[in-house]
Write a protein that holds these residues in place. Structure first.
Motif, PDB file in Angstrom:
ATOM      1  N   LEU A  10       0.849  -1.184   0.000  1.00 16.34           N
ATOM      2  CA  LEU A  10       0.000   0.000   0.000  1.00 16.34           C
ATOM      3  C   LEU A  10       0.888   1.239   0.000  1.00 16.34           C
ATOM      4  O   LEU A  10       1.684   1.437   0.922  1.00 16.34           O
ATOM      5  N   ILE A  11       0.781   2.056  -1.038  1.00 17.90           N
ATOM      6  CA  ILE A  11       1.603   3.259  -1.181  1.00 17.90           C
ATOM      7  C   ILE A  11       0.718   4.489  -1.009  1.00 17.90           C
ATOM      8  O   ILE A  11      -0.162   4.751  -1.830  1.00 17.90           O
ATOM      9  N   HIS A  12       0.950   5.206   0.078  1.00 22.90           N
ATOM     10  CA  HIS A  12       0.205   6.430   0.358  1.00 22.90           C
ATOM     11  C   HIS A  12       0.855   7.566  -0.427  1.00 22.90           C
ATOM     12  O   HIS A  12       1.970   7.994  -0.112  1.00 22.90           O
ATOM     13  N   MET A  36      -4.629   7.800  -2.280  1.00 28.14           N
ATOM     14  CA  MET A  36      -4.387   9.230  -2.218  1.00 28.14           C
ATOM     15  C   MET A  36      -5.241   9.817  -1.092  1.00 28.14           C
ATOM     16  O   MET A  36      -6.471   9.806  -1.172  1.00 28.14           O
ATOM     17  N   ALA A  37      -4.591  10.272  -0.041  1.00 27.20           N
ATOM     18  CA  ALA A  37      -5.305  10.865   1.087  1.00 27.20           C
ATOM     19  C   ALA A  37      -4.561  12.122   1.520  1.00 27.20           C
ATOM     20  O   ALA A  37      -3.358  12.080   1.741  1.00 27.20           O
ATOM     21  N   TYR A  38      -5.276  13.232   1.645  1.00 34.87           N
ATOM     22  CA  TYR A  38      -4.636  14.516   1.876  1.00 34.87           C
ATOM     23  C   TYR A  38      -5.127  15.247   3.122  1.00 34.87           C
ATOM     24  O   TYR A  38      -4.452  16.140   3.624  1.00 34.87           O
ATOM     25  N   GLU A  42      -7.094  12.472   8.440  1.00 34.14           N
ATOM     26  CA  GLU A  42      -6.899  11.038   8.217  1.00 34.14           C
ATOM     27  C   GLU A  42      -5.501  10.646   7.762  1.00 34.14           C
ATOM     28  O   GLU A  42      -5.195   9.461   7.669  1.00 34.14           O
ATOM     29  N   THR A  43      -4.643  11.609   7.460  1.00 33.04           N
ATOM     30  CA  THR A  43      -3.347  11.248   6.891  1.00 33.04           C
ATOM     31  C   THR A  43      -2.478  10.443   7.851  1.00 33.04           C
ATOM     32  O   THR A  43      -1.739   9.548   7.412  1.00 33.04           O
ATOM     33  N   ALA A  44      -2.570  10.693   9.145  1.00 34.22           N
ATOM     34  CA  ALA A  44      -1.782   9.915  10.097  1.00 34.22           C
ATOM     35  C   ALA A  44      -2.222   8.457  10.090  1.00 34.22           C
ATOM     36  O   ALA A  44      -1.382   7.541  10.081  1.00 34.22           O
ATOM     37  N   ILE A  70       2.191  15.689   9.100  1.00 35.91           N
ATOM     38  CA  ILE A  70       1.467  14.763   9.978  1.00 35.91           C
ATOM     39  C   ILE A  70       1.655  13.330   9.484  1.00 35.91           C
ATOM     40  O   ILE A  70       1.949  12.414  10.266  1.00 35.91           O
ATOM     41  N   ALA A  71       1.493  13.126   8.182  1.00 36.31           N
ATOM     42  CA  ALA A  71       1.665  11.788   7.601  1.00 36.31           C
ATOM     43  C   ALA A  71       3.097  11.309   7.753  1.00 36.31           C
ATOM     44  O   ALA A  71       3.349  10.142   8.067  1.00 36.31           O
TER      45      ALA A  71
END
Length: 266
Positions: A10-12, A36-38, A42-44, A70-71
């Motif tokens: 899984l590649i964020h 793709m999450a920005y 939710e990024t953490a 944060i991520a």
């Protein structure tokens, strides 16, 4: 590549709006699973669940950079490799500021950029046009210098790609100039390197080298099949090649050189 297809990492991808679709399709083609999450809400969580995190600053904003940090911290806590693509470094003071902010607050494992971008991170001046930057310097020495100063693996892409951790340096000459005529191929490369790093984190130099060889051979094959048709056909065939090329086939055409210490010191 075999491991990527088996493990489906899984590649964020926190990438720019210009290349989101192309990056997602390219990662799916090689067997990875893109997300793709920005949003900072939710990024953490997403980065904690991912096997690799790509930070691409192609279309930056304060909100996106806050989410990236944060991520990045969440990925660091999990021991997940963080790949930084400093698109347009040196183009504006704002981009330089956010790159420094990311590097100050996140443990970045690998930075991938062209020579101008890498030089800009070091504070060296080049010629900047939009997000494209050029500088007259030896990419091998630049990669070594950047790796030592930034304490991470550096990938300088160009006609010859250079990978270095400051002690060990490798060059890859696979690829084709048509890659520079398709928007998003450099950004997708960052994602592909991230996927390779996710399954080969014990040696990021080897992971990046294998990724660059695979990517470059896929481009060479795509050009051979579409050179009479044009760039749009090349773009589609390139994704086809990423999905169909095998690790063994790529190895037959690899152009990799390990740079010896004596050569580095010249």
């Amino acid at each position: 590549m075999k491991t990527i297809k088996q493990e489906n990492p899984l590649i964020h991808c926190m990438t720019n709006m210009v290349v989101t679709n192309f990056t997602a399709n390219g990662l799916l083609a090689i067997g990875a699973s893109p997300v793709m999450a920005y949003s900072k809400e939710e990024t953490a969580d997403m980065a904690s669940a991912a096997d690799g995190l790509l930070l691409n600053i192609g279309t930056p904003s304060e909100a996106v950079i806050e989410s990236m940090i944060i991520a990045g911290r969440a990925a660091n806590a999990q021991g997940t490799p963080v790949i930084l693509d400093p698109v347009g470094a040196g183009a504006t003071p704002f981009r330089n500021h956010i790159i420094r902010k990311i590097l100050d607050e996140v443990n970045v494992a690998l930075i991938r950029g062209n020579a101008g971008e890498i030089a800009a991170i070091l504070g060296e001046v080049g010629t900047v046009k939009g997000v494209d930057a050029q500088i007259k310097t030896d990419p091998i020495q630049l990669a070594i210098k950047a790796a030592k100063q930034l304490n991470c693996v550096i990938v300088v892409t160009g006609a010859t790609d250079v990978i270095s951790d400051g002690m060990r340096t490798v060059t890859v000459k696979n690829g084709h100039p048509w890659l520079t005529r398709v928007v998003g191929t450099g950004c997708l490369l960052g994602g592909v390197i991230c996927a390779y790093s996710a399954v080969k984190s014990e040696s990021l130099i080897d992971a990046a080298t294998e990724a660059l060889v695979f990517y470059g051979v896929a481009a060479e094959r795509a050009f051979t099949k579409t050179q009479t048709q044009g760039i749009a056909s090349f773009q589609i065939q390139f994704i086809n090649e990423l999905s169909q090329l095998t690790e063994d086939e790529a190895a037959l055409f690899k152009q990799v050189e390990e740079i010896e210490l004596e050569e580095k010191e010249k």
